[in-house]
Design a protein around this motif. Sequence first.
Motif, PDB file in Angstrom:
ATOM      1  N   ILE A 103      -0.617   8.748  -9.767  1.00  0.00           N
ATOM      2  CA  ILE A 103       0.730   8.184  -9.714  1.00  0.00           C
ATOM      3  C   ILE A 103       1.736   9.176  -9.636  1.00  0.00           C
ATOM      4  N   TRP A 104       1.406  10.374 -10.565  1.00  0.00           N
ATOM      5  CA  TRP A 104       2.410  11.589 -10.669  1.00  0.00           C
ATOM      6  C   TRP A 104       2.466  12.241  -9.310  1.00  0.00           C
ATOM      7  N   LYS A 105       1.245  12.361  -8.721  1.00  0.00           N
ATOM      8  CA  LYS A 105       1.074  12.980  -7.263  1.00  0.00           C
ATOM      9  C   LYS A 105       2.106  11.934  -6.433  1.00  0.00           C
ATOM     10  N   ILE A 106       2.031  10.761  -6.564  1.00  0.00           N
ATOM     11  CA  ILE A 106       2.986   9.869  -5.695  1.00  0.00           C
ATOM     12  C   ILE A 106       4.366  10.192  -5.915  1.00  0.00           C
ATOM     13  N   SER A 107       4.590  10.289  -7.087  1.00  0.00           N
ATOM     14  CA  SER A 107       6.019  10.582  -7.392  1.00  0.00           C
ATOM     15  C   SER A 107       6.765  11.790  -7.051  1.00  0.00           C
ATOM     16  N   LEU A 157      -2.839  -1.875   5.532  1.00  0.00           N
ATOM     17  CA  LEU A 157      -1.290  -2.217   5.071  1.00  0.00           C
ATOM     18  C   LEU A 157      -0.900  -1.530   3.884  1.00  0.00           C
ATOM     19  N   THR A 158      -1.865  -1.126   3.002  1.00  0.00           N
ATOM     20  CA  THR A 158      -1.396  -0.096   1.870  1.00  0.00           C
ATOM     21  C   THR A 158      -0.615   0.990   2.561  1.00  0.00           C
ATOM     22  N   GLU A 159      -1.283   1.644   3.622  1.00  0.00           N
ATOM     23  CA  GLU A 159      -0.870   2.836   4.337  1.00  0.00           C
ATOM     24  C   GLU A 159       0.497   2.601   4.861  1.00  0.00           C
ATOM     25  N   TYR A 160       0.752   1.361   5.559  1.00  0.00           N
ATOM     26  CA  TYR A 160       2.028   1.043   5.933  1.00  0.00           C
ATOM     27  C   TYR A 160       3.152   0.837   5.221  1.00  0.00           C
ATOM     28  N   ALA A 202     -13.049  -6.777  -3.118  1.00  0.00           N
ATOM     29  CA  ALA A 202     -13.118  -5.724  -1.699  1.00  0.00           C
ATOM     30  C   ALA A 202     -11.613  -5.358  -1.430  1.00  0.00           C
ATOM     31  N   GLY A 203     -10.474  -6.196  -1.527  1.00  0.00           N
ATOM     32  CA  GLY A 203      -9.396  -5.909  -1.127  1.00  0.00           C
ATOM     33  C   GLY A 203      -8.905  -4.713  -2.302  1.00  0.00           C
ATOM     34  N   LEU A 204      -9.235  -5.040  -3.505  1.00  0.00           N
ATOM     35  CA  LEU A 204      -8.590  -4.143  -4.487  1.00  0.00           C
ATOM     36  C   LEU A 204      -9.372  -2.824  -4.396  1.00  0.00           C
ATOM     37  N   ALA A 205     -10.759  -2.456  -4.434  1.00  0.00           N
ATOM     38  CA  ALA A 205     -11.444  -1.505  -3.833  1.00  0.00           C
ATOM     39  C   ALA A 205     -10.609  -0.837  -2.727  1.00  0.00           C
ATOM     40  N   SER A 206     -10.405  -1.407  -1.878  1.00  0.00           N
ATOM     41  CA  SER A 206     -10.066  -0.645  -0.619  1.00  0.00           C
ATOM     42  C   SER A 206      -8.393  -0.039  -0.949  1.00  0.00           C
ATOM     43  N   ILE A 207      -7.481  -0.940  -1.731  1.00  0.00           N
ATOM     44  CA  ILE A 207      -6.241  -0.491  -2.003  1.00  0.00           C
ATOM     45  C   ILE A 207      -6.226   0.977  -2.898  1.00  0.00           C
ATOM     46  N   ILE A 208      -7.210   0.917  -4.007  1.00  0.00           N
ATOM     47  CA  ILE A 208      -7.467   1.981  -4.828  1.00  0.00           C
ATOM     48  C   ILE A 208      -7.850   3.110  -3.920  1.00  0.00           C
ATOM     49  N   SER A 209      -8.703   2.967  -3.061  1.00  0.00           N
ATOM     50  CA  SER A 209      -9.380   4.007  -2.148  1.00  0.00           C
ATOM     51  C   SER A 209      -8.439   4.714  -1.416  1.00  0.00           C
ATOM     52  N   VAL A 210      -7.476   3.893  -0.677  1.00  0.00           N
ATOM     53  CA  VAL A 210      -6.495   4.628   0.046  1.00  0.00           C
ATOM     54  C   VAL A 210      -5.338   5.270  -0.710  1.00  0.00           C
ATOM     55  N   LEU A 211      -4.897   4.495  -1.894  1.00  0.00           N
ATOM     56  CA  LEU A 211      -3.845   4.936  -2.498  1.00  0.00           C
ATOM     57  C   LEU A 211      -4.039   6.211  -3.360  1.00  0.00           C
ATOM     58  N   PHE A 212      -5.336   6.023  -4.110  1.00  0.00           N
ATOM     59  CA  PHE A 212      -5.611   7.314  -5.107  1.00  0.00           C
ATOM     60  C   PHE A 212      -6.712   8.119  -4.467  1.00  0.00           C
ATOM     61  N   GLY A 213      -7.035   7.849  -3.568  1.00  0.00           N
ATOM     62  CA  GLY A 213      -8.137   8.720  -2.861  1.00  0.00           C
ATOM     63  C   GLY A 213      -7.549   9.424  -1.678  1.00  0.00           C
ATOM     64  N   GLN A 214      -6.860   8.925  -1.097  1.00  0.00           N
ATOM     65  CA  GLN A 214      -5.970   9.832   0.247  1.00  0.00           C
ATOM     66  C   GLN A 214      -4.611   9.747  -0.006  1.00  0.00           C
ATOM     67  N   LEU A 215      -3.761   8.798  -0.222  1.00  0.00           N
ATOM     68  CA  LEU A 215      -2.222   8.693   0.179  1.00  0.00           C
ATOM     69  C   LEU A 215      -1.731   9.706  -0.858  1.00  0.00           C
ATOM     70  N   GLY A 225       3.996   4.179   3.428  1.00  0.00           N
ATOM     71  CA  GLY A 225       5.017   4.842   4.152  1.00  0.00           C
ATOM     72  C   GLY A 225       6.514   4.514   4.219  1.00  0.00           C
ATOM     73  N   LYS A 226       6.567   3.175   4.342  1.00  0.00           N
ATOM     74  CA  LYS A 226       7.746   2.412   4.321  1.00  0.00           C
ATOM     75  C   LYS A 226       8.793   2.725   3.030  1.00  0.00           C
ATOM     76  N   PHE A 227       8.053   2.377   1.885  1.00  0.00           N
ATOM     77  CA  PHE A 227       8.669   2.321   0.494  1.00  0.00           C
ATOM     78  C   PHE A 227       8.539   3.589  -0.122  1.00  0.00           C
ATOM     79  N   ILE A 228       7.735   4.578  -0.039  1.00  0.00           N
ATOM     80  CA  ILE A 228       7.569   5.851  -0.906  1.00  0.00           C
ATOM     81  C   ILE A 228       7.815   6.958  -0.096  1.00  0.00           C
ATOM     82  N   LEU A 229       7.375   6.986   0.987  1.00  0.00           N
ATOM     83  CA  LEU A 229       7.872   8.214   1.912  1.00  0.00           C
ATOM     84  C   LEU A 229       8.819   7.891   2.704  1.00  0.00           C
ATOM     85  N   LYS A 230       9.514   6.892   2.839  1.00  0.00           N
ATOM     86  CA  LYS A 230      10.807   6.136   3.783  1.00  0.00           C
ATOM     87  C   LYS A 230      10.510   6.701   5.147  1.00  0.00           C
TER      88      LYS A 230
END
Length: 341
Positions: free
Chosen positions: A334-338, A52-55, A92-105, A58-63
Amino acid sequence: MRLNEKRALKEKITTTMIDTLIATIPLIVVAFVVYGIFPILIILTSTVLAVLTEYIFGKFILKKDIETDFSTAVVGVLVGLSLAPFTPIYIAGLASIISVLFGQLCFGSVEKKIVNPIVIGKLAILLFFPSVLATGSAAWSNPDIVAPGFEGVGSILLANTGMIGGYSVIAIVVGSIYLMLRGRLSWEVPTGLFISIFVGYFVAAFMGIEIPLELGEIVFLGVFILTDLYSSPKYLFGKLFYGIMIGASMILFWKHGIQQEAPLYAILILNIFIRPINSVLKPNVYGDDKLGFAEITQGLGMAIAVIVLVFAFIFLHQFGLILYLFIIYLFFGIWKISTLK
């Protein structure tokens, strides 16, 4: 990269990730048989929130819609398996979100990441919620469930301790055999890890130093975490060096009283050296896996640099400064995401 090369890479990633998901099935089955439904809810929550974090990203950051290659689902499953069997669901949910957002995306694509996502997620929990996964906390046991345990050789079958994914060495071995048969798992990284860990363990025992060795956790680490496609080396000697240095780093951390964080710190330190390792410890122009004097010298130099960083992390940990270092990394993410489009 040409279109055909991109397609080939996409197919390789997708098939590898699907095989990795299949290989975790024995671990998940054992977790259900021993602990019941709660560990399954942890893994399910972690996986769903990862996807869900990946989706949403994609929708709101990468458009745009991100084409799935199942790498994010693998991150979610492995994050769940790396947690304690009764970890609160929201953790568990928070760990997953941080992993995907700050470790991959935040790096734009899976092949551009420079750190292991699972390590980032679990370290975040240990730093921001230290009491949740503390030894002896409710996350590790449930008085309503009496899980079986075995002593000696029997501990290879089931060990009533440690993370969800490390409960049964046999289940991990079954998964690793499947990955090897599918050509998804090479022997070098796990072998390097196991050699350095067990040599270090016996040396420490001889010197009277207590090392908190959990066999299931070590095997899970070697098979499923260290072999990540893009945060581990590409070539034979680089993989061996990577595994050996992670094991040696963990021994040093354990010696200085750092336990749960030891493998996480070790992996992050070696992640810093992935590009130099690939550059130095690689086949020569004729494709032979041979090391010359120059490569050996540079390898020793990298080993010394790794040890220096290990002691730097020990110093930062002892003074409670790793948290601030991690916060700096989050701002970097966060800077990388921006900067992504």
